[in-house]
Design a protein around this motif. Structure first.
Motif, PDB file in Angstrom:
ATOM      1  N   ARG A   8       5.309  12.237  28.588  1.00 21.18           N
ATOM      2  CA  ARG A   8       5.345  12.012  27.879  1.00 21.18           C
ATOM      3  C   ARG A   8       4.923  10.990  26.648  1.00 21.18           C
ATOM      4  NH1 ARG A   8      10.501   7.886  28.096  1.00 21.18           N
ATOM      5  NH2 ARG A   8       9.172   6.220  28.832  1.00 21.18           N
ATOM      6  N   SER A   9       4.296  10.119  27.918  1.00 21.20           N
ATOM      7  CA  SER A   9       3.242   9.875  27.523  1.00 21.20           C
ATOM      8  C   SER A   9       1.757  10.330  26.616  1.00 21.20           C
ATOM      9  CB  SER A   9       2.651   8.429  28.327  1.00 21.20           C
ATOM     10  OG  SER A   9       3.024   7.648  28.973  1.00 21.20           O
ATOM     11  N   LEU A  36      13.081   6.985  31.762  1.00 20.19           N
ATOM     12  CA  LEU A  36      12.790   8.053  30.514  1.00 20.19           C
ATOM     13  C   LEU A  36      14.233   7.853  29.785  1.00 20.19           C
ATOM     14  CD1 LEU A  36      12.195  11.292  32.206  1.00 20.19           C
ATOM     15  CD2 LEU A  36      10.669  10.151  30.933  1.00 20.19           C
ATOM     16  N   LEU A  71      10.975  12.748  20.706  1.00 20.95           N
ATOM     17  CA  LEU A  71      11.153  10.866  20.071  1.00 20.95           C
ATOM     18  C   LEU A  71       9.723  10.268  19.186  1.00 20.95           C
ATOM     19  CD1 LEU A  71      13.721   8.847  19.555  1.00 20.95           C
ATOM     20  CD2 LEU A  71      11.990   7.831  21.208  1.00 20.95           C
ATOM     21  N   ALA A  72       9.020   9.759  19.917  1.00 20.70           N
ATOM     22  CA  ALA A  72       7.431   8.675  19.197  1.00 20.70           C
ATOM     23  C   ALA A  72       6.288   9.354  18.660  1.00 20.70           C
ATOM     24  CB  ALA A  72       6.878   8.160  21.101  1.00 20.70           C
ATOM     25  N   MET A  84       1.907  11.046  22.848  1.00 22.70           N
ATOM     26  CA  MET A  84       1.280   9.994  22.153  1.00 22.70           C
ATOM     27  C   MET A  84      -0.025  10.319  21.980  1.00 22.70           C
ATOM     28  SD  MET A  84       3.676   9.316  20.227  1.00 22.70           S
ATOM     29  CE  MET A  84       3.156   7.156  19.816  1.00 22.70           C
ATOM     30  N   MET A  86       1.711   4.672  28.820  1.00 26.08           N
ATOM     31  CA  MET A  86       2.151   3.553  30.376  1.00 26.08           C
ATOM     32  C   MET A  86       3.235   4.836  30.883  1.00 26.08           C
ATOM     33  SD  MET A  86       2.987  -0.482  30.583  1.00 26.08           S
ATOM     34  CE  MET A  86       2.957  -0.499  32.001  1.00 26.08           C
TER      35      MET A  86
END
Lengths: 263, 495
Positions: free
Chosen positions: A170-171, A109, A121-122, A174, A102
């Motif tokens: 960042r999304s 951020l 991180l994730a 994953m 998302m």
């Protein structure tokens, strides 16, 4: 909002819509207290579809996509994301959130972490990827959004457009199967909107399933294979972009389009 | 011809500012004499500062250091300056400073609290500063233990310790000197092994410290530590068989049962079979500034995690958890600390089964910790409220669970925002430790009264309180400076 012209031709070769269902919403209703925000929503999204959701503010479009990864709870009806039925079970919710990326209007951020740490991180904590591998993936996606040189900076040191591209990367780290965009360009200066839209177009060209809430009608015309118009918590009209913009059926859509494109 | 149109053809070069704006004169003009009123205020303020210093400095420095009583002090003052007014009699500090620091702690055991303090600083280093390397940290620890072993009375066992710690100190010191590479990668290339995290020692310290201070056999602290081990084992192996919540409750229950029911018997049994230990010191011999540091460190160290849990509990969706946290915080904040201390000193004994020995200092520690935890919870809640909702949503959308989100995203930011408030609470609780003099513990204030009760020092006030103020100021000012350093260090230029 004006139509943002893209300089280059868009490569539609990989933008294939498969028969596989990615998201299915059946008779979904949602209330905020006594206020009925989403009314009897029915929607099926296939793998590889690019859907733009438009509508006046307060029409429930953000709420709709926030229901898809359980940032908001729905009270009635059924949502199936990537084969998993969304319920109150935390395990289901976490499973869906791992598969659904998302991007938010205000980037969200993490200001206390560097760009690279934001990206890794994730994968490290949720996917249990080894740190080194996560960093390699992160650098790959930073290169993709064209800001690998910012990896060791903090979000506060980047421009809005760069921050939003980091948020997209960042999304992507994953490895999601579906991407949700909640007004990704609404908080940006006009000069920066283009760089974010370009990134999103590239993503579409790679065949990502995308649901985009936006006022960028140029993007809708060029990239979407379906435009959904919402008003007062309901889906008022949906159609292919050509048809939607040139030949809107409902009066409400016509009014909206005349206001949004009329200046 | 047009008046509006203008195009600059060449850019203006940079010029030096006029002389009245820079240098000493510029600074004076800007900051002290920018207008007539400011000039007058500057002169008046300078006079006020002069007036205060003219009173204090001679009192501090034209003073008597060597005197055995107030009368003797006054005689010396009369002989030297022809009057007793305006001169301090530091003789009382000179004679009693050890007592003010340690209370009635046996003087031949002073090394133990000193070692506890040194080790405290070493245990805190990896938490407080990250510019010191692991190797340096372990080197300092080995050095501290080596010096301790050298100061102990010689026996075979002590000689083994001396040789062992000497070897460790030399080895790590040698590595410190030879591993010149400032970069980790270079050091590894030179054959350096990664040393264990010095936080391991920090984890051991809470059990080591009470043993050093109170002495006795080594079994009670080991049994206390075993409680955590038992809890951890249950947590680790229960996960496979039970749900997460049940495992957590089971782990806590197992640890509590161990501490309350079993550990007493086990440690007593082991102590009688294997009486390994050092001389015990009773709580009533504790005193002086040592008590302030002891209570302050425990209250500060324990109240932060408890405060975090309370702050999270207060925001929880679970109604009962929330009610408990709100009730606890509001009750503790609504009651003066001194009443809690009286409860600790008088009332708790009524509830305890007769014969239980529940140490007075331990009781006071618990009360001070709970008191400061309640304030801490509110300070942290303020930090949590300052975070935008987007941070929670960002963490959620990436699939982080509640505890991961709290630990990695929410708390680092909330705590950073609350640093000034947290340190204020720390400083507050540290100074509040002086209240224990009211329930009969001989902390610095209590000792000051006791010293005045002595006929030689009857009537001396200023010098004692000035000394006490000085001690507290050093510690509190250091904490304040540290918090500013930390804020600067954590500044990442956001918002």
């Amino acid at each position: 909002m004006s139509e943002q012209a893209t300089a280059r031709e868009i490569d539609r070769s990989k933008m294939q819509v498969s028969d596989q269902v990615a998201i299915e919403i059946n008779n979904m209703n949602k209330w905020y207290g006594a206020f009925h925000v989403l009314r009897d929503i029915n929607l099926t999204v296939n793998q590889g579809e690019r859907i733009v959701i438009a509508g006046p503010s307060g029409s429930g479009k953000s709420t709709l996509i926030r229901c898809l990864n359980a940032l908001e709870e729905h009270q009635q009806g059924q949502i199936t994301v990537d084969g998993t039925v969304l319920s109150n079970d935390l395990k289901n919710i976490d499973k869906i959130r791992r598969e659904v990326g998302m991007v938010f209007q205000h980037f969200n951020l993490f200001p206390h972490l560097t760009i690279l740490e934001n990206l890794t991180l994730a994968p490290i904590w949720v996917r249990k990827t080894p740190k080194k591998e996560a960093e390699e993936t992160a650098m790959h996606f930073l290169e993709k959004v064209k800001i690998p040189e910012q990896a060791s900076k903090y979000p506060g040191q980047l421009s809005g457009g760069q921050q939003q591209r980091v948020a997209i990367a960042r999304s992507l780290c994953m490895k999601p199967r579906i991407m949700l965009f909640d007004e990704p360009t609404s908080a940006l200066d006009p000069e920066m909107i283009k760089e974010v839209l370009d990134t999103m177009i590239e993503l579409a060209e790679e065949g990502m399933t995308m649901l985009v809430v936006t006022h960028e009608m140029g993007f809708a015309r060029q990239v979407a294979n379906r435009v959904i118009f919402m008003d007062a918590g309901q889906i008022v009209e949906q159609n292919e972009p050509e048809e939607f913009f040139n030949n809107p059926k409902s009066e409400r859509t016509k009014l909206f389009l005349s206001q949004i494109l009329g200046h | 011809m047009s008046d509006v149109s203008f195009v600059r053809t060449e850019m203006l070069p940079e010029q030096a500012p006029p002389g009245s704006e820079v240098g000493v004169i510029g600074w004076l003009r800007h900051n002290l004499f920018s207008s007539w009123i400011n000039g007058i205020l500057t002169v008046l303020s300078l006079y006020a500062i002069y007036y205060v210093l003219a009173g204090i400095l001679p009192w501090v420095f034209l003073s008597v250091w060597n005197a055995g009583s107030l009368t003797e002090c006054r005689e010396i003052m009369n002989a030297t300056w022809g009057g007793t007014h305006g001169h301090a009699c530091w003789g009382v500090i000179n004679e009693r400073w050890l007592q003010l620091l340690f209370g009635f702690y046996p003087s031949y055991l002073y090394g133990r609290p000193i070692l506890a303090l040194v080790l405290l600083l070493l245990a805190l280093t990896p938490i407080l500063f990250n510019m010191i390397s692991r190797r340096m940290n372990w080197f300092l620890l080995a050095l501290a233990f080596f010096v301790t072993a050298m100061l102990m009375d010689a026996s075979i066992f002590v000689w083994i310790l001396r040789i062992g710690f000497a070897a460790a100190t030399l080895f790590i010191g040698y590595q410190l000197v030879t591993l010149s590479g400032s970069d980790r990668a270079e050091q590894i290339a030179q054959g350096a092994k990664r040393l264990p995290n010095p936080l391991m020692f920090t984890a051991v310290y809470p059990f080591l410290m009470p043993w050093l201070m109170w002495g006795g056999t080594i079994w009670p602290p080991i049994c206390a530590a075993l409680g955590f081990v038992i809890g951890f084992v249950v947590l680790r192996f229960g996960k496979d068989h039970m749900s997460e919540l049940v495992t957590m409750i089971a782990a806590v229950a197992a640890a509590v049962i161990w501490w309350l029911v079993l550990s007493g018997y086990v440690s007593d049994g082991l102590s009688s079979v294997l009486p390994i230990g050092i001389e015990a010191v009773e709580s009533r011999k504790f005193g002086g500034f040592m008590i302030a540091i002891l209570l302050g460190v425990v209250a500060i160290g324990a109240s932060l995690p408890i405060g975090v849990v309370l702050a999270l509990g207060r925001q929880s969706d679970l109604v009962i958890v929330k009610a408990l946290c709100v009730g606890f915080i509001e009750f503790i904040r609504g009651v003066p600390l001194i009443t809690l201390l009286f409860v600790a000193s008088l009332l708790l004994n009524i509830f305890m089964p007769p014969g239980t020995n529940f140490d007075i200092i331990l009781r006071v520690m618990i009360m001070m910790t709970l008191f400061s935890a309640a304030y801490m919870a509110e300070v942290i809640r303020g930090g949590l409220a300052a975070l935008p909702r987007g941070q929670y949503e960002g963490a959620d959308s990436l699939g982080l669970d509640y505890w991961q989100a709290q630990r990695l995203i929410i708390m680092p930011q909330a705590l950073k925002v609350s640093i000034p408030g947290i340190v204020s609470t720390f400083i507050g609780i540290f100074k509040d430790t002086t209240l224990v003099s009211i329930i009969g513990l001989f902390d610095v204030i209590g000792l000051a009264s006791a010293i005045r009760a002595d006929t030689s020092w009857n009537g001396i006030y200023w010098e004692l309180f000035a000394f006490i103020a000085f001690l507290f100021f050093i510690v509190c000012f250091s904490m304040s400076r540290y918090s500013m350093y930390l804020e600067r260090k954590l500044q990442t230029g956001h918002r």
